[in-house]
Design an enzyme around this catalytic site. Structure first.
Site, mmCIF file in Angstrom:
data_model
loop_
_atom_site.group_PDB
_atom_site.id
_atom_site.type_symbol
_atom_site.label_atom_id
_atom_site.label_comp_id
_atom_site.label_asym_id
_atom_site.label_seq_id
_atom_site.Cartn_x
_atom_site.Cartn_y
_atom_site.Cartn_z
ATOM 1 N N HIS A 186 0.819 -1.207 0.000
ATOM 2 C CA HIS A 186 0.000 0.000 0.000
ATOM 3 C C HIS A 186 0.856 1.262 0.000
ATOM 4 C CE1 HIS A 186 0.724 0.972 4.269
ATOM 5 N NE2 HIS A 186 0.589 -0.311 4.539
ATOM 6 N N CYS A 201 3.022 -5.170 6.557
ATOM 7 C CA CYS A 201 2.654 -4.701 5.223
ATOM 8 C C CYS A 201 3.860 -4.093 4.528
ATOM 9 C CB CYS A 201 1.529 -3.674 5.307
ATOM 10 S SG CYS A 201 -0.099 -4.394 5.593
#
Length: 207
Positions: free
Chosen positions: A165, A181
């Site tokens: 992301h 992440c």
């Protein structure tokens, strides 16, 4: 403002800066047939795929660029080199796009072979249940937009709670700062988002 309220705001800001993701699986191994050329031997870099995309907030090694990258993986494959904080998007013919990334901090790195399950523009952020247990002061949802910790785009990795992301904090790129992440600056995650397809292979290498 009461001291307790100030403390809560400081803790909330720190949590947002770290990440929105948590590990859910034990570490997995990656396929031995995958050949990774170390960055220092990857060959000379070439011009960026979309022309002048230099971001003055990133050092040269973390700028998006096309490099020589011999690999047996199919074009469209994503390879995440956790140890060196690089993400490679395989172009084929011995080439790849290399992006600088931020990765999991100590205790939150992982490895394995997965695939892209979903893509979203300006995604909402729902902190995972395990993160809320650790940090109960976190909001239960943050709407998508410039202030969202997932940034401009999210690429969801199937079978995990992890995402590739964006981030609104370029200073976190090249660092071990997330809860698992993979983060890119917003310009880079938009570029990657526009290239990657659903079902694309994602290889996350161990440290």
């Amino acid at each position: 403002m009461a001291m307790s309220s100030i403390s809560q705001l400081i803790r909330f800001a720190a949590a947002i800066a770290l990440s929105s993701c948590i590990p859910t699986r034990a570490q997995e191994t990656w396929p031995p047939q995958t050949q990774i050329v170390p960055p220092e031997r990857a060959g000379s870099s070439q011009s960026a795929p979309d022309g002048d995309n230099e971001n003055p907030q990133l050092p040269a090694r973390l700028q998006r660029q096309i490099i020589n990258f011999p690999s047996h993986e199919a074009p469209g494959t994503i390879i995440i080199d956790t140890a060196n904080t690089f993400l490679y998007y395989i172009l084929g013919n011995g080439k790849a796009i290399r992006y600088g990334i931020g990765v999991g901090r100590e205790g939150f790195t992982w490895s394995g072979v997965k695939s892209v399950a979903r893509k979203a523009e300006w995604p909402d952020w729902y902190p995972p249940a395990q993160m809320i247990v650790r940090q109960p002061y976190l909001p239960r949802m943050v709407a998508g937009g410039p202030g969202n910790p997932l940034g401009a785009r999210a690429i969801y990795i199937g079978g995990t709670d992890y995402r590739i992301h964006g981030t609104n904090d370029p200073t976190s790129i090249g660092k071990y700062a997330s809860s698992g992440c993979i983060r890119l600056i917003n310009d880079d995650v938009i570029d990657l988002y526009n290239r990657v397809t659903l079902g694309a292979k994602v290889i996350v290498l161990s440290m």
